[in-house]
Design an enzyme around this catalytic site. Structure first.
Site, PDB file in Angstrom:
ATOM      1  N   CYS A  57       0.828  -1.211   0.000  1.00  0.00           N
ATOM      2  CA  CYS A  57       0.000   0.000   0.000  1.00  0.00           C
ATOM      3  C   CYS A  57       0.860   1.257   0.000  1.00  0.00           C
ATOM      4  CB  CYS A  57      -0.916  -0.027   1.220  1.00  0.00           C
ATOM      5  SG  CYS A  57      -1.790   1.523   1.537  1.00  0.00           S
ATOM      6  N   CYS A  83      -0.076   4.039   2.549  1.00  0.00           N
ATOM      7  CA  CYS A  83       0.270   3.645   3.921  1.00  0.00           C
ATOM      8  C   CYS A  83       1.675   4.142   4.282  1.00  0.00           C
ATOM      9  CB  CYS A  83       0.224   2.127   4.075  1.00  0.00           C
ATOM     10  SG  CYS A  83      -1.417   1.397   3.833  1.00  0.00           S
TER      11      CYS A  83
END
Length: 304
Positions: A50, A53
């Site tokens: 991700c 993230c």
């Protein structure tokens, strides 16, 4: 030529001790649910693949670390532990969920900027407590300016938040020294744990107490001034005069008397004048103007 192997992204673990953790399915109840009974807990749902993230997690860690234990950040890799995310209805990441009193109370999705993250936390955290270090700096300044009563009030405020704050305990001891209550000052200092002995404020208070106790044995200030004036080579009288001048708050004069001895007879009485001057420096602190000036003069004498 093969490209260098890329290590998978993983948020740092334990960046602020128990305030920032990686949480597993097995540890979720104790580390999130039960911990949220004591303080706000944020769960950061992330995954190694991700991209957002990687932007969000460092900001979360920075904000949580700055809150000094008022919030826990629990990071959960949804690739390893998808069950909690599914139960909470997390459908995309990054996602942050807040737990308080054992229940989910709020959340957001996406990589928010720091200001919005702080605003999100503030909604649930309530007003911040006092800035202890700022209070300590204020109290120290009051003490140095001779406002002992005001300083003591601020030290008491600090101790109301952190009862074992070594600097504040030492500060109250300095107030007692200024009041002439030397036994009370010693009792306070003796109660400070040994591991805090090297805290600058504690070392300074101990030095100040030792000097004040010594001052009680050297005699009247006027008498010592007369002795030194009549016999300039009487180093013991000049040494005692320095002790008395320091006890009277006349730091410049105290330093100059000791520098005079060092200039005349550097090794007198096993280097006593230099040792006492260093004790003065400990008591006054490294940023005191007299400490700075006298230290420069001492260096000039010793290395000339």
């Amino acid at each position: 030529m093969q490209p260098a192997e890329q290590k998978p992204f993983s948020p740092s673990n334990g960046a602020a001790g128990a305030d920032i953790i990686d949480v597993t399915l097995q540890g979720f109840r104790a580390e999130v649910m039960e911990e949220s009974l004591r303080r706000l807990v944020l769960i950061d749902f992330w995954a190694p693949w991700c991209g957002p993230c990687k932007q969000l997690t460092p900001i979360l860690e920075k904000v949580v670390a700055s809150l000094r234990g008022r919030v826990r950040l629990a990071k959960m890799d949804i690739d390893k532990y998808p069950q909690i995310a599914e139960k909470l209805g997390i459908q995309s990441i990054p996602a942050v969920v807040a737990f308080q009193n054992g229940q989910m109370v709020d959340g957001f999705m996406g990589a928010l900027p720091e200001g919005e993250i702080r605003a999100f936390i503030d909604r649930w955290l309530g007003p911040a407590g006092p800035d202890v270090e700022a209070l300590f700096a204020e109290a120290q300044a009051l003490l140095e300016s001779g406002e002992s009563d005001a300083a003591e009030a601020v030290f008491a405020q600090i101790l109301g938040v952190e009862p074992e704050h070594a600097g504040a305990l030492a500060g109250v001891a300095r107030v007692r020294i200024a009041q002439g209550a030397l036994a009370a000052a010693r009792e306070l200092l003796d109660a400070i744990p040994a591991q805090h002995a090297n805290v600058p404020a504690v070392a300074a208070a101990r030095a100040a107490l030792a000097l004040q106790e010594q001052a009680g044995a050297v005699g009247d200030l006027a008498y010592l001034l007369a002795r030194v004036e009549n016999v300039p080579t009487d180093h013991q009288a000049r040494y005692d005069l320095a002790v008395a001048l320091n006890a009277a708050g006349r730091r410049d004069g105290a330093a100059q008397e000791l520098l005079n001895i060092i200039k005349r007879e550097r090794s007198w009485n096993d280097d006593s004048a230099r040792k006492l001057l260093l004790q003065f420096f400990d008591s006054w602190g490294p940023v005191d103007p007299t400490t700075r000036s006298a230290r420069r003069q001492l260096s000039s004498l010793l290395f000339s």
